[in-house]
Design an enzyme around this catalytic site. Sequence first.
Site, PDB file in Angstrom:
ATOM      1  N   ARG A  21      11.119  34.594  32.825  1.00 26.44           N
ATOM      2  CA  ARG A  21      10.422  35.834  33.213  1.00 26.44           C
ATOM      3  C   ARG A  21       9.767  36.502  32.004  1.00 26.44           C
ATOM      4  O   ARG A  21       8.582  36.885  32.088  1.00 26.44           O
ATOM      5  CB  ARG A  21      11.396  36.776  33.931  1.00 26.44           C
ATOM      6  CG  ARG A  21      11.774  36.305  35.336  1.00 26.44           C
ATOM      7  CD  ARG A  21      12.822  37.186  35.994  1.00 26.44           C
ATOM      8  NE  ARG A  21      14.093  37.122  35.289  1.00 26.44           N
ATOM      9  CZ  ARG A  21      15.186  37.807  35.645  1.00 26.44           C
ATOM     10  NH1 ARG A  21      15.134  38.640  36.682  1.00 26.44           N
ATOM     11  NH2 ARG A  21      16.308  37.687  34.976  1.00 26.44           N
ATOM     12  N   ASN A  39      13.050  36.584  39.884  1.00 20.14           N
ATOM     13  CA  ASN A  39      13.894  35.462  40.318  1.00 20.14           C
ATOM     14  C   ASN A  39      14.150  35.556  41.806  1.00 20.14           C
ATOM     15  O   ASN A  39      14.250  36.652  42.373  1.00 20.14           O
ATOM     16  CB  ASN A  39      15.246  35.483  39.596  1.00 20.14           C
ATOM     17  CG  ASN A  39      15.156  35.053  38.152  1.00 20.14           C
ATOM     18  OD1 ASN A  39      14.209  34.384  37.751  1.00 20.14           O
ATOM     19  ND2 ASN A  39      16.166  35.409  37.367  1.00 20.14           N
TER      20      ASN A  39
END
Length: 756
Positions: A21, A39
Amino acid sequence: MNERIRTRIHVEGIVQGVGFRPFVHALASTYGLAGLVGNDHGGVFIEAEGPPAAVTALVRALRDRPPTLAVIERVSLTPVPPTGARAFTIAPSVTGAPAHALIPPDVATCDACLAELFDPADRRHRYPFVNCTGCGPRFTIILALPYDRDTTTMAGFPLCDRCAREYRDPRDRRFHAQPICCPACGPALTLRAPDGTALPGDPLTEAATLLATGAIVAVKGLGGYHLAADATDHTAVTTLRARKRRTGKPFAVMAADLPAVRELCDLDDTAARLLSGRRRPIVLLPRRATTPVAPSVAPGTRELGVALPYTPLHHLLCRELTRPYVLTSGNSSGEPIAHDDEDARRRLGGIADAFLSHDRPIHAPVDDSVMRVFDGAPLPIRRARGYAPEPLRLPWPFPLPVLACGAQQKSTFCLAQGNRAILSQHLGDLEDYRTLRAYTTELGRLRRLTGIEPALVAHDLHPEYLSTKYALSLNGVDTIGVQHHHAHIVSCLAEHGEPGPVIGVAFDGTGHGGDGTVWGGELLVADLATFDRAGHLEQVPMPGGATAVRQPWRMAAAFLHAAHEPAHGLDVHARNPAAWQAVSAVLAAGGPAAPLTSSAGRLFDAVSALAGICDRAGYEGQAAVELEQRADRTVRDGYPVTVTSGPPVVITSTDLIRAVAADLRGGVATGVIAARFHHGLAEAVTVAVRLVADATGLGTVALSGGVFANTVLLGGITERLRRHGFRVLTHHRVPCNDGGLSLGQAVAAAAQTACA
């Protein structure tokens, strides 16, 4: 000119817990894109909005240059309407759906964190839990997916203001690092007596002082407790052996860095890369004659198992102690590694003089991985920390979800779905109740984390294996038995992505045969679904059944009996004549007390006992290990062996026994005998493979089974086969021993089901 598009992107693979990320956030900033990343149950979702060329560049970067720890399996794109967003954010994780994201293994401490660890000006100076998005605990602390701090065992450590700022700062390497912590908000180190009493002073300094003065210290690592002792102190090492009830099996040693390893062992480039990489296994290396390590660390072997530090705590201990130290699994012989603090104190309290521990819970126990080097590549002996549960991606899909339950010893299980086979960490020998409990617990945990609900369960054909009994106890699933040695060969085929057919040479200790005998020295013509037994080692009685595994001298008696070779003039008979006479009576009577076996492992046992190397085994494979270690590497000739053309092809192993006995009576050195045995067997296997090849036209050979952890035999066979034009497949990703068996079971069961 001002065209804007928005694309929904989903990335699958090992993309959680690897800094993905923050990586996407940085890419979006570079390309001037708006949107979000987060996620979910299956991986990472992204929405990227901006000029088409910028979106294309981001997608290309995802595929071509992901974070170092990431493994990209699939990137899916879906156009969606632009929203006019101008910022790029990290979105909350999406929960609720069944998980099937992949779990990253634990990662050794990175160089940037090490620099902080030893920088007196840094706020994390000497802090044993320093980590970032590129290193630290992963698999061992994950409770659930998606991967966020509140789904790990770090959930009980709220971030302090300074760590929270780092966590939120896109420019910081700890941006969204879930285990982030510091001395103000993270776990703390303690040193306690076996009764739980806190010991005074700095825990790290005092632990190092204890080690330096001969004490045994239990050290809590990533995946469990280890037992540490000064590797240069013979008394400390023998004390540890006595308390741990580990009479002969070598201990592993931790050294500070590669220069320190070179003082202990010969080190080639492959081994150096293995030792210093992010996985940090124990690597078995040739020991230098001048090594300061006490001989009692690894008796009966010319090798040392060496590891480099993989946690900040290990680095600090190395710096404090300034000498190599034994670091062996925290258990008594035969038990699983201890990882729960209270359980560790109960089980290790009679072994350790002190406990160097901390308050970060370990959710998944994981032992150290062990590797050898063969043919310029890793040869796995035990696959665990740093590797598990990273999946193996296969070129063929599983037609339905599969669970393979593995073997009795060196137990692992395998969960497979789609093109992925997820092999568990090494769990141990299932005859110990604690190991069986750990096996079932870890199986349930990985099923939940992966979302794999098996419709087919594969198991070994041996009815008394506890893994077989577990498989047959499951309700609502189809079960299928896979022959032990076929599973070995299929595991080798699977890791190479080969469907076969091949000539498979499966050499191990024992396996349930299809003819009522004990197999273990097999030549198979095999593909993923089927096999034919094309040849084997000569069958001999195995007096006392499983007792002969623990008492190699029994196999010496059996082979001499089969060879019609008298025992007079041989020390193995003189060492215990009464017991020898009793076993001789069993051999003469035959029947179920002496089942027939073709086992290569039992042949090694017999030669080791005959040569006076190992009469009684303190650990599995000890006689064979020590026989390999005694082989004189300067000897090139081998004993002649008759190979009958069959079918089936039979290698007359009693020829080897007669030759060994003759050399022993002639006073030939043990090292020469061991070498001639290895070379003779390697030549006989080569002749046997050529006979099978002549009958089948096959030109590829797969070598599998625990005996092929022996690099003298493996190298001898591989070299000869290649010289005759064969293509040879050996193990480099999963163990050749029973630790890799569950992969072969899963693939074979799926292939048999697809063919049905």
